[in-house]
Design a protein around this motif. Structure first.
Motif, PDB file in Angstrom:
ATOM      1  N   VAL A   1       0.857  -1.134  -0.152  1.00  0.00           N
ATOM      2  CA  VAL A   1      -0.175   0.022   0.164  1.00  0.00           C
ATOM      3  C   VAL A   1       0.953   1.422   0.041  1.00  0.00           C
ATOM      4  N   LEU A   2       1.789   1.527   0.937  1.00  0.00           N
ATOM      5  CA  LEU A   2       2.337   2.630   1.106  1.00  0.00           C
ATOM      6  C   LEU A   2       3.575   3.157   0.129  1.00  0.00           C
ATOM      7  N   LYS A   3       4.289   1.861  -0.138  1.00  0.00           N
ATOM      8  CA  LYS A   3       5.430   1.959  -0.990  1.00  0.00           C
ATOM      9  C   LYS A   3       5.164   2.229  -2.552  1.00  0.00           C
ATOM     10  N   PRO A   4       4.141   1.571  -3.074  1.00  0.00           N
ATOM     11  CA  PRO A   4       3.557   1.671  -4.430  1.00  0.00           C
ATOM     12  C   PRO A   4       2.884   3.141  -4.369  1.00  0.00           C
TER      13      PRO A   4
ATOM     14  N   ALA B   1      -3.904   7.121  -4.880  1.00  0.00           N
ATOM     15  CA  ALA B   1      -3.138   5.933  -5.089  1.00  0.00           C
ATOM     16  C   ALA B   1      -3.361   5.059  -3.860  1.00  0.00           C
ATOM     17  N   LEU B   2      -2.970   5.790  -2.759  1.00  0.00           N
ATOM     18  CA  LEU B   2      -2.815   5.152  -1.430  1.00  0.00           C
ATOM     19  C   LEU B   2      -4.435   4.668  -1.191  1.00  0.00           C
ATOM     20  N   PHE B   3      -5.263   5.222  -1.289  1.00  0.00           N
ATOM     21  CA  PHE B   3      -6.555   4.779  -1.061  1.00  0.00           C
ATOM     22  C   PHE B   3      -6.874   3.568  -2.075  1.00  0.00           C
ATOM     23  N   ASP B   4      -6.787   3.563  -3.321  1.00  0.00           N
ATOM     24  CA  ASP B   4      -6.924   2.537  -4.141  1.00  0.00           C
ATOM     25  C   ASP B   4      -6.062   1.179  -3.707  1.00  0.00           C
ATOM     26  N   TYR B   5      -4.803   1.297  -3.253  1.00  0.00           N
ATOM     27  CA  TYR B   5      -4.159   0.263  -2.896  1.00  0.00           C
ATOM     28  C   TYR B   5      -4.745  -0.406  -1.397  1.00  0.00           C
ATOM     29  N   TRP B   6      -5.251   0.541  -0.651  1.00  0.00           N
ATOM     30  CA  TRP B   6      -5.645   0.288   0.462  1.00  0.00           C
ATOM     31  C   TRP B   6      -6.945  -0.808   0.328  1.00  0.00           C
ATOM     32  N   LEU B   7      -7.780  -0.409  -0.771  1.00  0.00           N
ATOM     33  CA  LEU B   7      -8.925  -1.179  -0.813  1.00  0.00           C
ATOM     34  C   LEU B   7      -8.558  -2.373  -1.341  1.00  0.00           C
TER      35      LEU B   7
ATOM     36  N   VAL C   1       1.515  -1.774  20.097  1.00  0.00           N
ATOM     37  CA  VAL C   1       2.347  -1.987  19.174  1.00  0.00           C
ATOM     38  C   VAL C   1       1.325  -1.722  17.997  1.00  0.00           C
ATOM     39  N   LEU C   2       0.093  -1.962  18.100  1.00  0.00           N
ATOM     40  CA  LEU C   2      -1.189  -1.694  17.127  1.00  0.00           C
ATOM     41  C   LEU C   2      -1.234  -0.262  16.961  1.00  0.00           C
ATOM     42  N   ALA C   3      -1.486   0.114  18.170  1.00  0.00           N
ATOM     43  CA  ALA C   3      -1.721   1.891  18.504  1.00  0.00           C
ATOM     44  C   ALA C   3      -0.518   2.347  17.823  1.00  0.00           C
ATOM     45  N   HIS C   4       0.473   2.187  17.911  1.00  0.00           N
ATOM     46  CA  HIS C   4       1.611   2.943  17.459  1.00  0.00           C
ATOM     47  C   HIS C   4       1.708   2.788  15.794  1.00  0.00           C
ATOM     48  N   GLY C   5       1.298   1.742  15.221  1.00  0.00           N
ATOM     49  CA  GLY C   5       1.261   1.377  13.945  1.00  0.00           C
ATOM     50  C   GLY C   5       0.092   2.456  13.117  1.00  0.00           C
ATOM     51  N   HIS C   6      -1.135   2.215  13.977  1.00  0.00           N
ATOM     52  CA  HIS C   6      -1.948   3.044  13.518  1.00  0.00           C
ATOM     53  C   HIS C   6      -2.010   4.539  13.486  1.00  0.00           C
ATOM     54  N   ARG C   7      -1.244   5.125  14.580  1.00  0.00           N
ATOM     55  CA  ARG C   7      -0.960   6.480  14.579  1.00  0.00           C
ATOM     56  C   ARG C   7       0.018   6.717  13.512  1.00  0.00           C
ATOM     57  N   GLU C   8       0.954   6.073  13.221  1.00  0.00           N
ATOM     58  CA  GLU C   8       2.026   6.349  12.144  1.00  0.00           C
ATOM     59  C   GLU C   8       1.288   6.178  10.713  1.00  0.00           C
ATOM     60  N   LEU C   9       0.095   5.195  10.418  1.00  0.00           N
ATOM     61  CA  LEU C   9      -0.715   5.352   9.296  1.00  0.00           C
ATOM     62  C   LEU C   9      -1.398   6.621   9.159  1.00  0.00           C
ATOM     63  N   ARG C  10      -2.155   6.984  10.351  1.00  0.00           N
ATOM     64  CA  ARG C  10      -2.995   8.307  10.037  1.00  0.00           C
ATOM     65  C   ARG C  10      -1.698   9.450   9.873  1.00  0.00           C
ATOM     66  N   GLY C  11      -0.588   9.462  10.582  1.00  0.00           N
ATOM     67  CA  GLY C  11       0.414  10.742  10.222  1.00  0.00           C
ATOM     68  C   GLY C  11       0.612  10.507   8.855  1.00  0.00           C
ATOM     69  N   ALA C  12       1.270   9.483   8.120  1.00  0.00           N
ATOM     70  CA  ALA C  12       1.210   9.535   6.805  1.00  0.00           C
ATOM     71  C   ALA C  12       0.199   9.881   5.897  1.00  0.00           C
ATOM     72  N   ILE C  13      -0.904   9.534   5.865  1.00  0.00           N
ATOM     73  CA  ILE C  13      -1.973  10.258   5.533  1.00  0.00           C
ATOM     74  C   ILE C  13      -2.439  11.616   5.469  1.00  0.00           C
ATOM     75  N   ALA C  14      -2.167  12.002   6.913  1.00  0.00           N
ATOM     76  CA  ALA C  14      -2.184  13.475   7.009  1.00  0.00           C
ATOM     77  C   ALA C  14      -1.129  14.422   6.236  1.00  0.00           C
TER      78      ALA C  14
ATOM     79  N   PHE D   1      -9.155  15.151   7.883  1.00  0.00           N
ATOM     80  CA  PHE D   1      -9.389  14.274   6.526  1.00  0.00           C
ATOM     81  C   PHE D   1      -8.974  12.800   6.757  1.00  0.00           C
ATOM     82  N   ALA D   2      -7.830  12.641   7.578  1.00  0.00           N
ATOM     83  CA  ALA D   2      -7.235  11.154   7.914  1.00  0.00           C
ATOM     84  C   ALA D   2      -8.434  10.473   8.830  1.00  0.00           C
ATOM     85  N   PHE D   3      -9.084  11.132   9.678  1.00  0.00           N
ATOM     86  CA  PHE D   3     -10.182  10.595  10.362  1.00  0.00           C
ATOM     87  C   PHE D   3     -11.252   9.985   9.706  1.00  0.00           C
ATOM     88  N   GLU D   4     -11.701  10.939   8.766  1.00  0.00           N
ATOM     89  CA  GLU D   4     -12.765  10.524   7.959  1.00  0.00           C
ATOM     90  C   GLU D   4     -12.359   9.377   6.776  1.00  0.00           C
ATOM     91  N   LEU D   5     -11.417   9.485   6.324  1.00  0.00           N
ATOM     92  CA  LEU D   5     -10.679   8.306   5.398  1.00  0.00           C
ATOM     93  C   LEU D   5     -10.913   6.981   6.056  1.00  0.00           C
TER      94      LEU D   5
END
Length: 217
Positions: free
Chosen positions: A84-87, A100-106, A138-151, A172-176
């Protein structure tokens, strides 16, 4: 006469490569199983059986169920970055990269051979959201990092004028995230085949909303 000095060395490189290959194969089996039964649902016996190993053989690579769970989650996060993130980084900064990030995520949500049960990070978040401990952290850290990347991607889209000045990247990241979670729920639980297309329409509606000027919003 003294014994000749001998230098102690580690295992040969071929042995290390074989051990890593076996460990990777175990994690692939554990990941596929965990996507269906959850991280708490996997057992040493089940994973060993899928991998064609004895329990003692699996313990040689993972000393406990907890270690296997942590390594499985780490594998899922690494796979998410690769799928998802690298492509998405190959696309132009701003809105093209966000789309692109959203499409890969789906596509990630759809699953496949590697993740027949869908996104492990989503299911694991439900498993551990009220269970304090290392896995939850670990999960919370990963989710925060993902939200930060989207933001961050949203922030660049604002700077490029693709989204309105004053748009809140964190909002925007929250709604996405809400769109993705809803799509995953309908796709996995309700077997609603139109859910991914609905998610795409929701995403475009979200983008249009953030393209409006603040006076129009």
């Amino acid at each position: 006469m003294d014994e000749p000095f001998s230098l102690r060395v580690g295992p040969p490189a071929t042995t290390l490569r074989k051990g890593q290959k076996t460990r990777d194969a175990i994690l692939n089996d554990a990941l596929a199983l965990a996507s269906q039964v959850g991280l708490e649902g996997i057992s040493i016996a089940d994973v060993a059986q899928r991998a064609g190993l004895s329990k003692s053989g699996l313990f040689a690579h993972f000393g406990s169920k907890e270690e296997l769970q942590r390594a499985t989650l780490a594998r899922a996060e690494a796979l998410f970055r690769d799928r998802v993130l690298k492509p998405a980084q190959n696309f132009q900064h701003g809105l093209p990269r966000l789309r692109a990030l959203f499409d890969y995520w789906l596509a990630w949500i759809e699953g496949g051979d590697e993740l027949p049960g869908g996104c492990l990070m989503i299911s694991a978040a439900i498993e551990y959201d009220d269970r304090p401990g290392p896995m939850r952290e670990v999960l919370a850290h990963g989710h925060r990092e993902l939200r930060g990347a989207i933001a961050k991607v949203v922030r660049v889209a604002v700077e490029h004028g693709e989204l309105a000045d004053g748009s809140d990247p964190s909002q925007f990241a929250f709604e996405l995230f809400g769109i993705v979670l809803s799509a995953s729920h309908e796709w996995r639980l309700l077997n609603e085949r139109r859910s991914l297309e609905r998610a795409r329409r929701s995403f475009e509606r979200l983008v249009r909303c953030y393209q409006q000027s603040q006076s129009e919003a």
